[in-house]
Design a protein around this motif. Structure first.
Motif, PDB file in Angstrom:
ATOM      1  N   PRO A 150      10.640   1.155  -1.306  1.00 35.76           N
ATOM      2  CA  PRO A 150      11.656   0.254  -0.737  1.00 35.76           C
ATOM      3  C   PRO A 150      13.073   0.691  -1.070  1.00 35.76           C
ATOM      4  N   PHE A 151      13.209   1.712  -1.917  1.00 37.07           N
ATOM      5  CA  PHE A 151      14.535   2.154  -2.371  1.00 37.07           C
ATOM      6  C   PHE A 151      14.793   3.593  -1.940  1.00 37.07           C
ATOM      7  N   GLY A 152      16.028   3.883  -1.616  1.00 35.53           N
ATOM      8  CA  GLY A 152      16.385   5.245  -1.269  1.00 35.53           C
ATOM      9  C   GLY A 152      16.635   6.132  -2.467  1.00 35.53           C
ATOM     10  N   PHE A 153      16.728   5.533  -3.662  1.00 37.59           N
ATOM     11  CA  PHE A 153      17.094   6.276  -4.871  1.00 37.59           C
ATOM     12  C   PHE A 153      15.957   6.383  -5.881  1.00 37.59           C
ATOM     13  N   ALA A 154      14.821   5.741  -5.618  1.00 39.45           N
ATOM     14  CA  ALA A 154      13.720   5.750  -6.577  1.00 39.45           C
ATOM     15  C   ALA A 154      12.397   5.622  -5.824  1.00 39.45           C
ATOM     16  N   GLY A 155      11.317   5.979  -6.516  1.00 39.26           N
ATOM     17  CA  GLY A 155      10.004   5.910  -5.905  1.00 39.26           C
ATOM     18  C   GLY A 155       9.510   7.281  -5.498  1.00 39.26           C
ATOM     19  N   PRO A 156       8.236   7.392  -5.093  1.00 38.47           N
ATOM     20  CA  PRO A 156       7.651   8.696  -4.756  1.00 38.47           C
ATOM     21  C   PRO A 156       8.476   9.444  -3.704  1.00 38.47           C
ATOM     22  N   LYS A 157       8.855  10.669  -4.056  1.00 35.39           N
ATOM     23  CA  LYS A 157       9.710  11.470  -3.178  1.00 35.39           C
ATOM     24  C   LYS A 157       8.910  12.573  -2.502  1.00 35.39           C
ATOM     25  N   ARG A 158       9.220  12.811  -1.254  1.00 30.04           N
ATOM     26  CA  ARG A 158       8.545  13.845  -0.468  1.00 30.04           C
ATOM     27  C   ARG A 158       8.802  15.217  -1.097  1.00 30.04           C
ATOM     28  N   VAL A 159       7.735  15.985  -1.317  1.00 29.62           N
ATOM     29  CA  VAL A 159       7.889  17.323  -1.886  1.00 29.62           C
ATOM     30  C   VAL A 159       7.863  18.413  -0.818  1.00 29.62           C
ATOM     31  N   THR A 160       7.373  18.079   0.370  1.00 28.96           N
ATOM     32  CA  THR A 160       7.297  19.032   1.474  1.00 28.96           C
ATOM     33  C   THR A 160       7.944  18.408   2.700  1.00 28.96           C
ATOM     34  N   GLY A 180       5.955  -6.050  -1.922  1.00 28.22           N
ATOM     35  CA  GLY A 180       6.673  -6.454  -3.124  1.00 28.22           C
ATOM     36  C   GLY A 180       5.710  -7.064  -4.118  1.00 28.22           C
ATOM     37  N   THR A 181       6.235  -7.883  -5.041  1.00 30.46           N
ATOM     38  CA  THR A 181       5.401  -8.454  -6.100  1.00 30.46           C
ATOM     39  C   THR A 181       4.758  -9.784  -5.706  1.00 30.46           C
ATOM     40  N   GLY A 182       5.236 -10.424  -4.635  1.00 32.32           N
ATOM     41  CA  GLY A 182       4.733 -11.751  -4.314  1.00 32.32           C
ATOM     42  C   GLY A 182       3.983 -11.860  -3.013  1.00 32.32           C
ATOM     43  N   ASP A 183       3.642 -10.719  -2.372  1.00 33.55           N
ATOM     44  CA  ASP A 183       3.015 -10.783  -1.044  1.00 33.55           C
ATOM     45  C   ASP A 183       1.697 -10.014  -0.988  1.00 33.55           C
ATOM     46  N   ARG A 184       1.045  -9.880  -2.133  1.00 35.12           N
ATOM     47  CA  ARG A 184      -0.191  -9.088  -2.183  1.00 35.12           C
ATOM     48  C   ARG A 184      -1.229  -9.609  -1.195  1.00 35.12           C
ATOM     49  N   SER A 185      -1.736  -8.710  -0.358  1.00 34.39           N
ATOM     50  CA  SER A 185      -2.831  -8.970   0.582  1.00 34.39           C
ATOM     51  C   SER A 185      -2.511 -10.067   1.595  1.00 34.39           C
ATOM     52  N   MET A 186      -1.231 -10.247   1.905  1.00 36.19           N
ATOM     53  CA  MET A 186      -0.843 -11.262   2.889  1.00 36.19           C
ATOM     54  C   MET A 186      -0.692 -10.705   4.298  1.00 36.19           C
ATOM     55  N   ALA A 187      -0.818  -9.392   4.455  1.00 33.51           N
ATOM     56  CA  ALA A 187      -0.936  -8.766   5.770  1.00 33.51           C
ATOM     57  C   ALA A 187      -2.214  -7.932   5.763  1.00 33.51           C
ATOM     58  N   LEU A 188      -2.854  -7.832   6.907  1.00 38.08           N
ATOM     59  CA  LEU A 188      -4.168  -7.180   6.976  1.00 38.08           C
ATOM     60  C   LEU A 188      -4.018  -5.654   7.011  1.00 38.08           C
ATOM     61  N   TRP A 189      -5.051  -4.975   6.581  1.00 39.99           N
ATOM     62  CA  TRP A 189      -5.203  -3.528   6.666  1.00 39.99           C
ATOM     63  C   TRP A 189      -6.382  -3.240   7.584  1.00 39.99           C
ATOM     64  N   ALA A 190      -6.408  -2.074   8.205  1.00 40.37           N
ATOM     65  CA  ALA A 190      -7.488  -1.762   9.144  1.00 40.37           C
ATOM     66  C   ALA A 190      -7.583  -0.260   9.345  1.00 40.37           C
ATOM     67  N   SER A 191      -8.695   0.152   9.902  1.00 40.96           N
ATOM     68  CA  SER A 191      -8.831   1.484  10.491  1.00 40.96           C
ATOM     69  C   SER A 191      -8.842   1.305  12.011  1.00 40.96           C
ATOM     70  N   PHE A 192      -8.744   2.402  12.739  1.00 46.19           N
ATOM     71  CA  PHE A 192      -8.693   2.327  14.194  1.00 46.19           C
ATOM     72  C   PHE A 192      -9.686   3.308  14.813  1.00 46.19           C
ATOM     73  N   VAL A 193     -10.304   2.887  15.902  1.00 47.74           N
ATOM     74  CA  VAL A 193     -11.108   3.769  16.735  1.00 47.74           C
ATOM     75  C   VAL A 193     -10.398   3.901  18.082  1.00 47.74           C
ATOM     76  N   ILE A 194     -10.077   5.130  18.446  1.00 49.85           N
ATOM     77  CA  ILE A 194      -9.420   5.412  19.720  1.00 49.85           C
ATOM     78  C   ILE A 194     -10.464   6.024  20.641  1.00 49.85           C
ATOM     79  N   SER A 195     -10.795   5.335  21.710  1.00 48.69           N
ATOM     80  CA  SER A 195     -11.764   5.829  22.689  1.00 48.69           C
ATOM     81  C   SER A 195     -11.006   6.477  23.840  1.00 48.69           C
ATOM     82  N   THR A 196     -11.290   7.750  24.091  1.00 54.59           N
ATOM     83  CA  THR A 196     -10.590   8.496  25.128  1.00 54.59           C
ATOM     84  C   THR A 196     -11.607   9.218  26.010  1.00 54.59           C
ATOM     85  N   PRO A 197     -11.202   9.675  27.194  1.00 51.50           N
ATOM     86  CA  PRO A 197     -12.106  10.481  28.025  1.00 51.50           C
ATOM     87  C   PRO A 197     -12.500  11.787  27.359  1.00 51.50           C
TER      88      PRO A 197
END
Length: 335
Positions: free
Chosen positions: A103-113, A202-219
């Motif tokens: 959530p911060f531009g100055f801290a947290g996991p930084k892209r190495v590539t 954040g610290t107060g919204d644990r598991s309050m939005a759903l997670w999922a996988s997706f199946v894309i059906s194409t020709p």
């Protein structure tokens, strides 16, 4: 009132077998561990040191505008972000172009590539799949840029639309529960299926939005995209194979898994990813979740070394399970 339930800021809906009225959960699964366990992990002294900058062995790609016919092309951006081109459609999975998964531009996991595709070199994007709201998968800065430049169709599980809409108020967003299906175009559908994970911004919204996988059906065949998941005894892999049959391609995580006592419920390891590939009947896999952001304890090259051992153990040829590096292009065979 002391016993009042916390308000869910993202989603209000009926109780289901994976929603208790406030929080989502994995039926019969492992809940994420709490704050004390996180502190135990953070101070365990086992975190391996990554280099601050690691160039990809592949140059930044400049994708074609479309892939037609029977073609299926995957270009790695980094982490779980990929450009999938199939049946004339351009799809982005969990797009993150920001320098930090934070959530911060100055801290947290930084892209190495650097990203494997420059944002300016993207072809016209039609569809964006956002699997859940962790910062390494839902990057509002990137989604805002995509809306301004491409105006794609965003597809995401319940509650995540609230977050996306704050960044892109006029975005076209389809919101899905597990088991839902939407039509993308003639002969192309997206199904939302269970993953064993969790969510939080954040610290107060644990598991309050759903997670999922997706199946894309194409020709040109079916694609199974998993942004994050614990193995969960293979339950979800078996279920998706029973419902959807075989897959031409599965997009599977195989990194960010140590220490196992903390990560087992939420992140599968390379051996579990190979077993998952077999259980869901995937002919080929594009592997992700490594060599971009350091989220967990293992060394940067550990997932690939462990994957090589797992492929040998389970009798899978390396050509079928490709750990993609930034800029790498994978033309997925028909069989």
């Amino acid at each position: 009132m002391a016993n009042a339930k916390p308000k869910n800021p993202y989603y209000q809906g009926p109780v289901t077998d994976h929603f208790d009225g406030t929080r989502f959960f994995n039926p019969g699964g492992i809940a994420p561990l709490g704050f004390r366990a996180m502190l135990r992990w953070q101070f365990n002294g086992e975190r391996q040191t990554w280099q601050k900058q690691v160039p990809s062995p592949f140059p930044q790609a400049k994708p074609e505008e479309r892939v037609e016919g029977d073609g299926l092309r995957v270009t790695m951006v980094g982490h779980a972000s990929m450009l999938v081109q199939v049946a004339g459609l351009n799809i982005l999975t969990d797009p993150v172009w920001s320098d930090r998964a934070s959530p911060f531009g100055f801290a947290g996991p930084k892209r190495v590539t650097p990203p494997g595709i420059r944002f300016e070199d993207l072809p016209k994007i039609d569809l964006v799949l956002v699997s859940h709201n962790h910062y390494d998968h839902l990057d509002v800065a990137t989604l805002k840029r995509l809306q301004a430049a491409h105006r794609p169709h965003f597809v995401t599980p319940l509650g995540n639309d609230t977050i996306i809409r704050r960044a892109a108020p006029d975005a076209r967003i389809s919101v899905m529960d597990w088991g839902g299906r939407i039509a993308i175009s003639d002969g192309m559908n997206v199904d939302a299926e269970p993953a064993h994970h969790w969510s939080a911004r954040g610290t107060g919204d644990r598991s309050m939005a759903l997670w999922a996988s997706f199946v894309i059906s194409t020709p040109s065949g079916k694609i199974y995209h998993v942004g994050d998941t614990g193995f969960h005894d293979g339950i979800n892999y078996r279920a998706v194979a029973k419902k959807h049959g075989a897959f031409r391609l599965a997009i599977l995580p195989f990194g960010a898994y140590e220490p196992r006592w903390f990560m087992k419920g939420q992140h599968q390891n390379p051996d579990e990813a190979v077993r998952g590939m077999q259980l869901c009947n995937a002919a080929h896999v594009a592997g992700h979740h490594f060599a971009t952001f350091q989220l967990t304890d293992e060394a940067m090259d550990a997932p690939v070394r462990a994957l090589e051992a797992a492929l040998r153990e389970h009798g899978v040829t390396p050509e079928r399970f490709r750990p993609l590096r930034a800029g790498e292009v994978f033309d997925v065979p028909l069989s």
